[in-house]
Design a protein around this motif. Sequence first.
Motif, short mmCIF file in Angstrom:
data_model
loop_
_atom_site.label_atom_id
_atom_site.label_comp_id
_atom_site.label_asym_id
_atom_site.label_seq_id
_atom_site.Cartn_x
_atom_site.Cartn_y
_atom_site.Cartn_z
N CYS A 92 -8.47 -70.42 -21.36
CA CYS A 92 -9.26 -70.91 -20.18
C CYS A 92 -10.64 -71.31 -20.46
O CYS A 92 -10.89 -71.98 -18.94
CB CYS A 92 -9.96 -69.13 -19.75
SG CYS A 92 -11.33 -68.44 -21.12
N CYS A 199 -2.17 -68.96 -12.79
CA CYS A 199 -3.16 -69.13 -13.83
C CYS A 199 -1.82 -68.77 -15.10
O CYS A 199 -2.21 -67.57 -15.51
CB CYS A 199 -4.09 -68.31 -13.55
SG CYS A 199 -5.59 -68.01 -15.00
N TRP A 202 -4.37 -66.03 -17.67
CA TRP A 202 -3.72 -64.57 -17.60
C TRP A 202 -2.78 -64.40 -17.51
O TRP A 202 -2.56 -63.30 -18.63
CB TRP A 202 -4.24 -64.57 -15.64
CG TRP A 202 -2.83 -63.80 -14.76
CD1 TRP A 202 -2.19 -64.40 -14.00
CD2 TRP A 202 -3.39 -62.25 -14.98
NE1 TRP A 202 -1.56 -62.66 -13.63
CE2 TRP A 202 -2.63 -61.75 -14.07
CE3 TRP A 202 -4.26 -61.52 -15.57
CZ2 TRP A 202 -2.22 -60.21 -13.68
CZ3 TRP A 202 -4.10 -59.80 -15.74
CH2 TRP A 202 -2.92 -59.25 -15.13
N SER A 222 3.96 -72.01 -11.39
CA SER A 222 2.59 -72.32 -11.02
C SER A 222 3.08 -73.84 -10.66
O SER A 222 4.21 -74.44 -10.15
CB SER A 222 1.65 -72.94 -12.30
OG SER A 222 2.31 -73.78 -13.29
N CYS A 254 -8.52 -77.72 -14.90
CA CYS A 254 -8.06 -76.31 -16.26
C CYS A 254 -7.46 -77.28 -17.09
O CYS A 254 -7.05 -77.65 -16.76
CB CYS A 254 -6.90 -75.29 -14.93
SG CYS A 254 -6.00 -74.14 -16.21
N TYR A 372 -11.33 -62.02 -10.33
CA TYR A 372 -11.15 -63.24 -11.51
C TYR A 372 -11.89 -62.41 -12.54
O TYR A 372 -12.67 -61.97 -12.61
CB TYR A 372 -11.65 -64.72 -10.85
CG TYR A 372 -13.08 -64.38 -10.34
CD1 TYR A 372 -14.64 -64.29 -11.36
CD2 TYR A 372 -13.68 -64.53 -9.02
CE1 TYR A 372 -15.46 -63.81 -10.50
CE2 TYR A 372 -14.86 -63.76 -8.77
CZ TYR A 372 -15.75 -63.75 -9.04
OH TYR A 372 -17.36 -63.61 -8.69
N MET A 397 -7.27 -65.42 -11.30
CA MET A 397 -7.61 -66.09 -12.03
C MET A 397 -8.18 -65.89 -12.91
O MET A 397 -8.94 -65.04 -12.69
CB MET A 397 -8.32 -67.03 -11.01
CG MET A 397 -7.22 -66.88 -9.40
SD MET A 397 -5.48 -68.14 -10.31
CE MET A 397 -5.20 -68.32 -8.71
N CYS A 403 -9.80 -71.56 -9.16
CA CYS A 403 -9.85 -73.31 -9.59
C CYS A 403 -11.00 -73.84 -9.67
O CYS A 403 -11.39 -74.88 -10.89
CB CYS A 403 -8.56 -73.60 -9.58
SG CYS A 403 -7.29 -73.00 -9.11
N GLY A 406 -13.20 -74.02 -12.74
CA GLY A 406 -11.97 -74.11 -13.42
C GLY A 406 -13.12 -74.53 -15.18
O GLY A 406 -14.14 -76.13 -14.36
#
Length: 485
Positions: A92, A199, A202, A222, A254, A372, A397, A403, A406
């Motif tokens: 992440c 995500c 996730w 995605s 990301c 999130y 997320m 995002c 990110g």
Amino acid sequence: MDKISRRKFLEKSLLINGSVVLGSAWICPFLESFTLPQAILYHVQIQDDNPAIAWSQDKCKGCRDCLTACAEKQLIQGSYKSVRGHHVCIHCGACIQVCPYGALTEKYNYREVFSALEDPSKIVIASIAPSVPAGIGEFFGLPSGSYLDGNIAGACKTLGFDYVLNNNFSADLTIMEEAHELQRRMEGNSALPQFTSCCPAWVKYVEMYYPSLVKHLSTTRSPFSMQGALVKSYFARKKKIDPARIVHVAIAPCTAKKYEIGREELTTDGLRSTDIEITTNELAMMLREKNIHIAGQKGAFDSSMGKASGSGIIFGNSGGVMRAALRTAHYNLTGKNPAGDFLELKELQGLTGLKEATVKIGDRSLNVAVVYEMRNAKPILEQVMAGTCKYDFVEVMACQGGCIGGAGQPAKTISDLENRMKALDSADAGAAFRFSHENPEIRTIYRKFLGKPGGKDAERLLHTYYTDKSELLVPAKSRKPAKVS
């Protein structure tokens, strides 16, 4: 019983890569035997083969901020058996965002893009994520919240990309498939709540820690994975390009996308959907290296996969996927577009870690939630495990604010995040069409290529599956050998 001196204790300790690695046991004056932990960590342990994150020993000062972020925000550090050489990561980038010394960065892949651009045998295609236009300006001294979609399209053309596509197009496509899937689950009352699957951090978290719940993840790929699959099929066919010549470059906020593009499940007809992922930061690095200032660039996305609705644009915000999906779900179930408060769903906007609402679609009320960071997602997962979850649909997320926050975006303050959110919401409000199902290019691709949402071709190109990855929590040498049939 012998006591151990401080000198002997230090001699039994060895500082390696920011970790104090200790001897296996020592004699304590108060206990018969005291086995020390194998390592007292001073930074998150990033393995060389981590596809998303890199660590610099020279820059690391051992401040432990990264460990705190990993443990408290994403619940990874400390959640598995820690032995030397075994580290768990969802990619992440929360550690990157808190490192004050630049010791942690995304793993840079932009040199691969330069190489592809210089290869005349390659057709290099860029796809731009929804959040990138709302963040890149900050790398060039522009105010946070500057929305620069046309500037990015022009800048990428100046860099030499053959085509520049709008990944918001595939965000719209994601909504078409995800809303259809939600309707199907609601009608069958099966595997609810449905979790979003945009995500990759996730998704990997669920696969490792809650593998029995992967059936709740939407099978919809995605947007980037969809985009790549269509670039190498639909777009290649339209432009008469050999798919083997295409280098599809995802430009995203990301770091976890660097992991996602290597997932075996996301290959299509033997080809990777996306070949290289670079972050907003890496795109800015490329532009600065070529003395290209984003503010001076103008352009437009290429057609066929260039148009997007307002719903596709707000994908970058926490709550945006949920709001977009509910707009199309409302249309699918009632035959009418939502209006008024339903169109905006203010209760699902903003920087609260858990947002929830009850929305009425036709004669049915849906309980929905938006979260999130894994610390906010875990309680819902536990409720699903216990059979007490009240939600029908949940967006998750990994990054604060979605995002737009990110790890590949510019460093952020709360004000920066709020301004980026406002930029995407303003672009949605001013869009020529605000519903994914009204995007003319989406209608065209279903009519001429995909058939219908959830149909055979859509399933093959736009959906995926998930696997039990709980073994990643166990050191490799302790794993049971796979059964051979």
